[in-house]
Design a protein around this motif. Structure first.
Motif, PDB file in Angstrom:
ATOM      1  N   ILE A   1      43.963  42.595  31.027  1.00 22.43           N
ATOM      2  CA  ILE A   1      42.806  42.431  31.789  1.00 22.43           C
ATOM      3  C   ILE A   1      42.652  43.507  32.917  1.00 22.43           C
ATOM      4  O   ILE A   1      43.249  43.674  33.637  1.00 22.43           O
ATOM      5  CB  ILE A   1      42.708  40.891  32.309  1.00 22.43           C
ATOM      6  CG1 ILE A   1      43.218  39.967  31.160  1.00 22.43           C
ATOM      7  CG2 ILE A   1      41.375  40.645  33.180  1.00 22.43           C
ATOM      8  CD1 ILE A   1      41.996  39.680  30.153  1.00 22.43           C
TER       9      ILE A   1
ATOM     10  N   ILE B   1      37.689  34.064  29.418  1.00 24.07           N
ATOM     11  CA  ILE B   1      36.927  35.090  30.001  1.00 24.07           C
ATOM     12  C   ILE B   1      35.748  34.373  30.265  1.00 24.07           C
ATOM     13  O   ILE B   1      35.239  34.211  31.488  1.00 24.07           O
ATOM     14  CB  ILE B   1      36.555  36.336  29.169  1.00 24.07           C
ATOM     15  CG1 ILE B   1      37.919  37.063  29.069  1.00 24.07           C
ATOM     16  CG2 ILE B   1      35.673  37.095  29.555  1.00 24.07           C
ATOM     17  CD1 ILE B   1      38.040  38.397  28.155  1.00 24.07           C
TER      18      ILE B   1
ATOM     19  N   ALA C   1      38.911  39.762  37.543  1.00 20.73           N
ATOM     20  CA  ALA C   1      40.221  40.040  36.545  1.00 20.73           C
ATOM     21  C   ALA C   1      41.253  38.986  37.251  1.00 20.73           C
ATOM     22  O   ALA C   1      41.945  38.279  36.505  1.00 20.73           O
ATOM     23  CB  ALA C   1      40.514  41.622  36.601  1.00 20.73           C
TER      24      ALA C   1
END
Length: 145
Positions: free
Chosen positions: A140, A60, A101
């Motif tokens: 996600i 991330i 994402a």
């Protein structure tokens, strides 16, 4: 003959009304959200930051860092579109979040370091550190709050 001032609105009132509409703050979050379940959040945290037995494999933070300029440009365009043209700001944020994402999911597949331990490779049958069943990738998501 009387002199006067002629006020010609070239869009200022519309822009100010659009700007005022942004007073309801929105927050875009991208990652593994609580609704994915506590186990999935724990898996994400364990891989993102590492544990005593799992090395950190940032998927991330690394994605955000690599694409920060592009994301900031998209956010700037979303704000300007909302203020100048009255575009759907929340929709633009959601679109940006979906793109982020997907970038995170793509990075999860591409990431190959640090490699899995031999015992993990034997268990999984492959050496992609962040891909096993695909559940983490599926978790996600993007949310505008």
């Amino acid at each position: 003959m009387a002199q006067g001032v002629i006020d010609i609105d070239r869009g200022y009132a519309r822009i100010m009304a659009n700007f005022a509409a942004l007073n309801d703050p929105k927050r875009l979050t991208v990652g593994v959200h609580q609704d994915a379940g506590a186990e999935m959040v724990l898996i994400a945290l364990s891989n993102e930051f590492g544990t005593s037995t799992i090395p950190a494999r940032s998927f991330i933070r690394a994605t955000i860092a690599r694409n920060k300029r592009r994301y900031l440009d998209a956010l700037s365009k979303a704000v300007m579109g909302a203020v100048i043209d009255g575009d759907d700001y929340e929709g633009a944020l959601q679109d940006l979040g979906e793109g982020v994402a997907q970038d995170i999911r793509d990075w999860m597949v591409a990431l190959d370091t640090p490699p899995n331990a031999p015992s993990t490779i034997a268990q999984k049958g492959e050496d992609n550190p962040l891909v096993d069943s695909g559940a983490l990738q599926d978790a996600i998501s993007a949310e505008v709050r």
